[in-house]
Scaffold this motif. Sequence first.
Motif, PDB file in Angstrom:
ATOM      1  N   GLN A   1      -6.676  -6.145  11.779  1.00 46.11           N
ATOM      2  CA  GLN A   1      -5.367  -6.017  11.142  1.00 46.11           C
ATOM      3  C   GLN A   1      -4.398  -6.966  11.823  1.00 46.11           C
ATOM      4  O   GLN A   1      -4.349  -7.029  13.060  1.00 46.11           O
ATOM      5  N   ASP A   2      -3.629  -7.693  11.034  1.00 48.05           N
ATOM      6  CA  ASP A   2      -2.670  -8.643  11.571  1.00 48.05           C
ATOM      7  C   ASP A   2      -1.630  -7.929  12.439  1.00 48.05           C
ATOM      8  O   ASP A   2      -1.136  -6.863  12.070  1.00 48.05           O
ATOM      9  N   LYS A   3      -1.300  -8.509  13.579  1.00 51.40           N
ATOM     10  CA  LYS A   3      -0.330  -7.913  14.501  1.00 51.40           C
ATOM     11  C   LYS A   3       1.092  -7.928  13.959  1.00 51.40           C
ATOM     12  O   LYS A   3       1.879  -7.036  14.256  1.00 51.40           O
ATOM     13  N   ASN A   4       1.439  -8.942  13.190  1.00 54.80           N
ATOM     14  CA  ASN A   4       2.809  -9.096  12.707  1.00 54.80           C
ATOM     15  C   ASN A   4       3.032  -8.558  11.301  1.00 54.80           C
ATOM     16  O   ASN A   4       4.169  -8.244  10.951  1.00 54.80           O
TER      17      ASN A   4
ATOM     18  N   SER B   1      -4.846  -8.685   1.571  1.00 56.37           N
ATOM     19  CA  SER B   1      -3.450  -8.264   1.710  1.00 56.37           C
ATOM     20  C   SER B   1      -3.182  -7.110   0.745  1.00 56.37           C
ATOM     21  O   SER B   1      -3.441  -7.228  -0.455  1.00 56.37           O
ATOM     22  N   PHE B   2      -2.654  -6.010   1.284  1.00 52.56           N
ATOM     23  CA  PHE B   2      -2.500  -4.781   0.519  1.00 52.56           C
ATOM     24  C   PHE B   2      -1.042  -4.353   0.393  1.00 52.56           C
ATOM     25  O   PHE B   2      -0.227  -4.628   1.272  1.00 52.56           O
ATOM     26  N   HIS B   3      -0.763  -3.627  -0.673  1.00 49.14           N
ATOM     27  CA  HIS B   3       0.502  -2.908  -0.749  1.00 49.14           C
ATOM     28  C   HIS B   3       0.462  -1.860   0.364  1.00 49.14           C
ATOM     29  O   HIS B   3      -0.574  -1.217   0.584  1.00 49.14           O
ATOM     30  N   GLU B   4       1.560  -1.700   1.067  1.00 48.78           N
ATOM     31  CA  GLU B   4       1.591  -0.801   2.220  1.00 48.78           C
ATOM     32  C   GLU B   4       1.093   0.603   1.886  1.00 48.78           C
ATOM     33  O   GLU B   4       0.338   1.201   2.664  1.00 48.78           O
TER      34      GLU B   4
END
Length: 98
Positions: free
Chosen positions: A42-45, A9-12
């Motif tokens: 990559q997660d869709k949501n 999980s990354f900072h945008e």
Amino acid sequence: MLVRIVKLSFHEENIPAFLENFELMKNHIRNSPGNRFLELYQDKNNPCIFFTYSYWETEDDLENYRKSALFDEVWTFTKKLFNDKPEAWSVNKLVSLV
């Protein structure tokens, strides 16, 4: 065969840097001894969440990769970009319909 699933999980604002580095490193990872498959999802949501799926011949192959200079280089770069602790699972593939 061992399947390794890693949730990242990354900072945008760090997503472009992660994707650029993954593009540079993916063939090196894929060509590590014992690696038979590598994909990135990559997660869709939630576009800040990614998953890597990799297939390894043996658990020793995965451990040797995790102890390698290549892994150290990839992980040192990537972990600076996280917005949450990564999660990882090692699972055995039981059935494949491919």
